[in-house]
Design an enzyme around this catalytic site. Structure first.
Site, PDB file in Angstrom:
ATOM      1  N   ASP A  15      -3.636 -11.237   1.595  1.00 12.38           N
ATOM      2  CA  ASP A  15      -3.958  -9.815   1.423  1.00 12.38           C
ATOM      3  C   ASP A  15      -3.778  -9.298   0.007  1.00 12.38           C
ATOM      4  O   ASP A  15      -4.158  -8.177  -0.300  1.00 12.38           O
ATOM      5  CB  ASP A  15      -3.048  -8.966   2.324  1.00 12.38           C
ATOM      6  CG  ASP A  15      -1.621  -8.939   1.802  1.00 12.38           C
ATOM      7  OD1 ASP A  15      -1.098 -10.020   1.480  1.00 12.38           O
ATOM      8  OD2 ASP A  15      -1.049  -7.840   1.688  1.00 12.38           O
ATOM      9  N   ASP A  18       3.452 -11.747   3.912  1.00 12.02           N
ATOM     10  CA  ASP A  18       3.488 -10.274   3.983  1.00 12.02           C
ATOM     11  C   ASP A  18       2.095  -9.678   3.929  1.00 12.02           C
ATOM     12  O   ASP A  18       1.308  -9.991   3.029  1.00 12.02           O
ATOM     13  CB  ASP A  18       4.333  -9.710   2.831  1.00 12.02           C
ATOM     14  CG  ASP A  18       5.801  -9.988   3.019  1.00 12.02           C
ATOM     15  OD1 ASP A  18       6.453  -9.255   3.771  1.00 12.02           O
ATOM     16  OD2 ASP A  18       6.287 -10.976   2.434  1.00 12.02           O
ATOM     17  N   ASP A  77      -0.848 -16.580   3.899  1.00 12.55           N
ATOM     18  CA  ASP A  77       0.110 -15.754   3.171  1.00 12.55           C
ATOM     19  C   ASP A  77       1.012 -15.093   4.233  1.00 12.55           C
ATOM     20  O   ASP A  77       0.665 -15.092   5.421  1.00 12.55           O
ATOM     21  CB  ASP A  77      -0.709 -14.711   2.387  1.00 12.55           C
ATOM     22  CG  ASP A  77       0.117 -13.574   1.871  1.00 12.55           C
ATOM     23  OD1 ASP A  77       1.067 -13.848   1.122  1.00 12.55           O
ATOM     24  OD2 ASP A  77      -0.171 -12.407   2.211  1.00 12.55           O
TER      25      ASP A  77
HETATM   26  O1  LIG Z   1       2.969 -13.518  -0.924  1.00  8.39           O
HETATM   27  P1  LIG Z   1       3.505 -12.629   0.153  1.00  8.39           P
HETATM   28  O2  LIG Z   1       4.067 -13.382   1.323  1.00  8.39           O
HETATM   29  O3  LIG Z   1       2.503 -11.606   0.581  1.00  8.39           O
HETATM   30  O4  LIG Z   1       4.716 -11.850  -0.523  1.00  8.39           O
HETATM   31  C1  LIG Z   1       4.464 -10.840  -1.506  1.00  8.39           C
HETATM   32  C2  LIG Z   1       5.621  -9.868  -1.541  1.00  8.39           C
HETATM   33  O5  LIG Z   1       5.809  -9.461  -0.175  1.00  8.39           O
HETATM   34  C3  LIG Z   1       6.930  -8.630   0.118  1.00  8.39           C
HETATM   35  O6  LIG Z   1       6.675  -7.324  -0.356  1.00  8.39           O
HETATM   36  C4  LIG Z   1       5.595  -6.679   0.309  1.00  8.39           C
HETATM   37  O7  LIG Z   1       5.915  -6.535   1.714  1.00  8.39           O
HETATM   38  C5  LIG Z   1       7.059  -5.675   1.974  1.00  8.39           C
HETATM   39  C6  LIG Z   1       7.335  -5.715   3.477  1.00  8.39           C
HETATM   40  O8  LIG Z   1       6.221  -5.345   4.217  1.00  8.39           O
HETATM   41  C7  LIG Z   1       6.760  -4.266   1.459  1.00  8.39           C
HETATM   42  O9  LIG Z   1       7.876  -3.421   1.705  1.00  8.39           O
HETATM   43  C8  LIG Z   1       6.470  -4.347  -0.041  1.00  8.39           C
HETATM   44  O10 LIG Z   1       6.092  -3.067  -0.520  1.00  8.39           O
HETATM   45  C9  LIG Z   1       5.327  -5.324  -0.309  1.00  8.39           C
HETATM   46  O11 LIG Z   1       5.122  -5.495  -1.697  1.00  8.39           O
HETATM   47  C10 LIG Z   1       8.197  -9.200  -0.460  1.00  8.39           C
HETATM   48  O12 LIG Z   1       9.259  -8.312  -0.234  1.00  8.39           O
HETATM   49  C11 LIG Z   1       8.040  -9.546  -1.939  1.00  8.39           C
HETATM   50  O13 LIG Z   1       9.214 -10.141  -2.414  1.00  8.39           O
HETATM   51  C12 LIG Z   1       6.891 -10.541  -2.048  1.00  8.39           C
HETATM   52  O14 LIG Z   1       6.726 -10.933  -3.403  1.00  8.39           O
END
Ligand SMILES: O=P(O)(O)OC[C@H]1O[C@H](O[C@H]2O[C@H](CO)[C@@H](O)[C@H](O)[C@H]2O)[C@H](O)[C@@H](O)[C@@H]1O
Length: 380
Positions: free
Chosen positions: A316, A124, A122
């Site tokens: 995560d 983020d 994954d």
């Molecule tokens: O599947 P992932 O790669 O984990 O993506 C899930 C979401 O991740 C991002 O948002 C998350 O991370 C951001 C940066 O650290 C944070 O600001 C936010 O609060 C988190 O939810 C991304 O911006 C989303 O579009 C994804 O869906």
């Protein structure tokens, strides 16, 4: 909230999920559980009468009980006090069920003997730390080098909620497979008919939600418009899904964010809501998720129904649970949950945060893969 630095950005450790206030939602916006998703036909009917709350954190009420054990160091969070000692104790207790991948190398290696590993990561919160600005969620060069190295020996895919293009830009490695939009946009490997090897080719796309593209765009535009006066709200177009971030929104306005999303979704019965870390995610009501993406990629790699394959998935978030579940079912492989706080999960192992995903000695990441790669090299 724990703050470190990442290229000048604040790195956030989401608050420990003890007494965090919850976003209130209309019943129709409740997330579907995986079993609900899989028990229907190709398209799902959203359950309109399911009671409950939409949390942005997993419910951990058992931690509340531990809170009352006369702790010495109290932390105040959202008007409630809890003990760092208790959270640590709870985490250690939790790790009995989800042991650290760092200390389970031997076990993993034993199970990997004679098997081919496929690695799914994954983005983020796994490869990049959580920061308050989604556009600044950069991955460190050390992590990039580590992933590049591991991909030399192990088929490696990134599976993200972000758009495929965006996550690919962040990761910046052309030798990986990418699945964006929670697996709804896969740049798959190509089987060469001559020697049955696989290779990565631009244009070999699998997009099961392509018919939703214009609908998602429409929803994106309308959410940008209606949330523009909510300070801190951010709407992100992830191609086949839309993220509505409330991380930087004053808690008093969370309800408004929720209402706006709810009102918008009323007009789109073929879209549903899931939720991640301080983000509401709108996506098609398709029987497709990160678990399906892992299954698809394994098949495409020719590793689908092989007994000598061990897929490992590191993630995560709640959306990663579908992949963990897929691997757990039928003992296909291992999920590794990256979390600083106890969570119910279908993963087998845990790591505390992205810094643990990177091997402390540098070089090849994640830590377990380092050993597996070494093992594979020694065997060859
Ligand atoms: O599947 P992932 O790669 O984990 O993506 C899930 C979401 O991740 C991002 O948002 C998350 O991370 C951001 C940066 O650290 C944070 O600001 C936010 O609060 C988190 O939810 C991304 O911006 C989303 O579009 C994804 O869906």
């Amino acid at each position: 909230m724990d703050l470190k630095s990442n290229h000048g950005c604040r790195i956030l450790t989401d608050p420990i999920p003890i007494t965090k206030p919850r976003l209130q939602f209309h019943d129709s916006l409740l997330p579907l559980s995986s079993s609900e998703v899989f028990s229907h036909g190709p398209f799902l009917t959203i359950p309109w009468n399911k009671p409950g709350l939409l949390d942005d954190v997993l419910s951990t009420s058992w931690l509340d009980d531990m809170k009352s054990s006369s702790p010495r160091h109290m932390i105040k969070y959202n008007g409630n006090e809890f003990s760092t000692n208790d959270v640590d104790a709870a985490y250690h207790n939790w790790m009995l069920n989800y042991p650290s991948a760092l200390t389970s190398i031997e076990h993993i290696m034993n199970n990997a003997k004679g098997k081919r590993i496929a690695l799914f990561l994954d983005y983020d919160g796994t490869l990049s730390p959580i920061v308050d600005n989604p556009d600044h969620a950069f991955m460190s060069n050390a992590m990039r080098a580590a992933v590049r190295n591991v991909a030399k020996y192990i088929p490696t895919a990134i599976i993200s909620g972000r758009s495929r293009e965006k996550v690919r830009k962040f990761v910046g490695l052309k030798e990986l497979y990418y699945a964006g939009s929670h697996g709804m946009d896969i740049m798959g490997p190509v089987q060469c008919s001559a020697d049955h090897t696989t290779e990565i080719k631009e244009g070999n796309l699998y997009q099961p939600a392509s018919e939703f593209l214009s609908m998602i765009n429409e929803v994106f535009v309308s959410l940008v418009k209606i949330t523009k006066n909510i300070k801190g709200a951010k709407v992100e177009n992830n191609k086949f899904c839309v993220s509505v971030h409330y991380r930087n929104v004053d808690e008093k306005s969370w309800k408004t964010v929720a209402e706006y999303v709810q009102d918008t979704l009323k007009h789109y019965p073929r879209l549903r809501l899931t939720h991640g870390r301080m983000v509401l995610e709108i996506r098609p009501v398709l029987k497709w998720d990160k678990g399906k993406a892992v299954e698809f990629l394994l098949e495409s790699l020719g590793l689908g129904s092989c007994d000598d394959v061990l897929p490992i998935y590191v993630g995560d978030d709640r959306t990663d649970e579908d992949a963990f579940k897929f691997l757990r079912e039928g003992d296909r492989g291992y999920g590794i949950l990256v979390t600083p706080a106890p969570k119910e999960s279908s993963a087998y192992y845990s790591l505390r945060d992205p810094s643990e995903v990177l091997h402390p000695k540098g070089g090849i990441a994640p830590p377990f893969a380092y050993h597996l790669v070494m093992q594979a090299l020694q065997a060859s």
